[in-house]
Design an enzyme around this catalytic site. Structure first.
Site, PDB file in Angstrom:
ATOM      1  N   HIS A 102      45.533  41.375  30.420  1.00 59.54           N
ATOM      2  CA  HIS A 102      46.357  40.406  29.800  1.00 59.54           C
ATOM      3  C   HIS A 102      46.898  39.530  31.019  1.00 59.54           C
ATOM      4  O   HIS A 102      48.193  39.648  31.304  1.00 59.54           O
ATOM      5  CB  HIS A 102      47.466  40.888  29.012  1.00 59.54           C
ATOM      6  CG  HIS A 102      47.133  41.941  28.060  1.00 59.54           C
ATOM      7  ND1 HIS A 102      46.825  43.145  28.418  1.00 59.54           N
ATOM      8  CD2 HIS A 102      46.703  41.932  26.677  1.00 59.54           C
ATOM      9  CE1 HIS A 102      46.322  43.900  27.442  1.00 59.54           C
ATOM     10  NE2 HIS A 102      46.260  43.033  26.479  1.00 59.54           N
TER      11      HIS A 102
ATOM     12  N   SER B 186      51.300  39.125  37.992  1.00 60.21           N
ATOM     13  CA  SER B 186      50.700  40.165  38.482  1.00 60.21           C
ATOM     14  C   SER B 186      49.441  39.658  39.183  1.00 60.21           C
ATOM     15  O   SER B 186      48.870  40.131  40.367  1.00 60.21           O
ATOM     16  CB  SER B 186      50.259  41.118  37.565  1.00 60.21           C
ATOM     17  OG  SER B 186      49.886  40.727  35.963  1.00 60.21           O
TER      18      SER B 186
ATOM     19  N   GLU C 177      42.164  36.871  30.055  1.00 58.97           N
ATOM     20  CA  GLU C 177      43.111  36.169  29.495  1.00 58.97           C
ATOM     21  C   GLU C 177      42.332  35.656  28.154  1.00 58.97           C
ATOM     22  O   GLU C 177      41.685  34.677  28.158  1.00 58.97           O
ATOM     23  CB  GLU C 177      43.674  35.182  30.244  1.00 58.97           C
ATOM     24  CG  GLU C 177      44.960  34.240  29.468  1.00 58.97           C
ATOM     25  CD  GLU C 177      46.154  35.135  28.956  1.00 58.97           C
ATOM     26  OE1 GLU C 177      46.067  35.129  27.611  1.00 58.97           O
ATOM     27  OE2 GLU C 177      46.519  36.093  29.758  1.00 58.97           O
TER      28      GLU C 177
ATOM     29  N   ASP D   1      49.002  44.970  29.576  1.00 57.36           N
ATOM     30  CA  ASP D   1      50.526  44.343  29.485  1.00 57.36           C
ATOM     31  C   ASP D   1      50.348  43.260  28.406  1.00 57.36           C
ATOM     32  O   ASP D   1      50.611  42.014  28.345  1.00 57.36           O
ATOM     33  CB  ASP D   1      50.607  43.512  30.826  1.00 57.36           C
ATOM     34  CG  ASP D   1      51.975  42.733  30.883  1.00 57.36           C
ATOM     35  OD1 ASP D   1      52.753  43.258  29.981  1.00 57.36           O
ATOM     36  OD2 ASP D   1      51.988  41.907  31.509  1.00 57.36           O
TER      37      ASP D   1
END
Length: 286
Positions: free
Chosen positions: A41, A106, A124, A170
């Site tokens: 993510h 990140s 993503e 995440d």
């Protein structure tokens, strides 16, 4: 699909998450063998703290903003803690010349800290954010970018050719079955990549989600792990994000010792009321 992390970038949850990720990357670098990070993510990699989204919430002021002064100079913790914070601070410094205007997500933290032989997979689903990732990292030969549902990405990208590395989970926790989806992803991931380091981020919002995800993981046949949690204020059902946590499966050796040094000092710096707390504990195998 409505979630945009730009509104929350640099908040106390990001601080915890990214410090843990940076420490894990440093541990992976202790051997010469290459590693791969799979970020399921990924977001957009770099966030502008003076942008429209971040300025609407100003959440960063209660996160990274408490660890830097108005001129962008680090407000130091103890020497022992600062030694452990150094990789995270290094990633922030690389983006900022005057003050703290940009904050690394990140993907950017891992990309800055990894070596030439290491690789980074960024996934993503949000179409606008995925396009931003392509613009930012698309020409980087050490980075690959996909726009998939995380459940599909984890199936297609594990095991990595390097056979060692980090998988970051995440999600935004916007759908009611998010915990179930995480369990399914982890079950499949561990079958393909049993020795990988898995980091699962979760929010503490007063609705008991933090306990539910921990209980769900305990029912699985997961390797022993760590539960890392930082609460900055009293949790209330209607009170928004009061803290966050990370569950790390197959944690690096001594990560718990490092966090035992860092977390109390982060709690003192980021805490907003007398209910602020922090702990690191073992998540027993199922």
């Amino acid at each position: 699909m409505n979630y945009r992390h730009a509104y929350h970038a640099g908040n106390h949850a990001d601080v915890l998450k990214h410090i843990v990720v940076a420490r894990i990357v440093e541990h992976l670098k202790k051997t010469e063998k290459p590693f791969r990070c799979v970020d399921l993510h990924a977001g957009i990699g770099i966030y502008e703290l003076h942008g429209v989204e971040a300025q609407k919430t100003l959440e960063w002021r209660e996160g990274v903003g408490r660890l830097y002064d108005s001129a962008g100079n680090p407000v130091p913790l103890s020497p022992e803690a600062e030694l452990l914070l150094a990789p995270w601070r290094q990633a922030i410094a690389a983006l900022n010349m005057d003050g703290i205007a940009s904050y690394p997500g990140s993907p950017e933290i891992v990309r800055q800290l990894m070596r030439r032989e290491d690789r980074l997979n960024l996934n993503e689903l949000h179409p606008i954010d995925a396009e931003t990732l392509r613009e930012r990292y698309g020409r980087d030969r050490q980075v690959s970018i996909t726009q998939l549902d995380a459940a599909i990405a984890i199936k297609s990208q594990l095991p990595p050719p390097e056979r060692r590395g980090l998988v970051l989970v995440d999600p935004p926790y916007e759908v009611t079955d998010e915990i179930e989806r995480i369990i399914v992803m982890l079950s499949g991931g561990l079958k393909r990549f049993a020795n990988g380091i898995y980091c699962i981020w979760y929010p503490v919002t007063g609705d008991g989600l933090d306990a539910r995800i921990t209980d769900a993981l305990r029912t699985m046949s997961v390797p022993e792990g760590l539960r890392i949690e930082l609460r900055v204020r009293r949790a209330r059902m209607d009170g928004g994000l009061s803290g966050s946590g990370m569950i790390v499966l197959n944690p690096p050796w001594h990560l718990d010792t490092e966090l035992a040094i860092l977390l109390p000092e982060l709690c003192e710096r980021l805490g907003q009321d007398e209910f602020a707390s922090a702990h690191v504990s073992t998540l027993a195998a199922g």
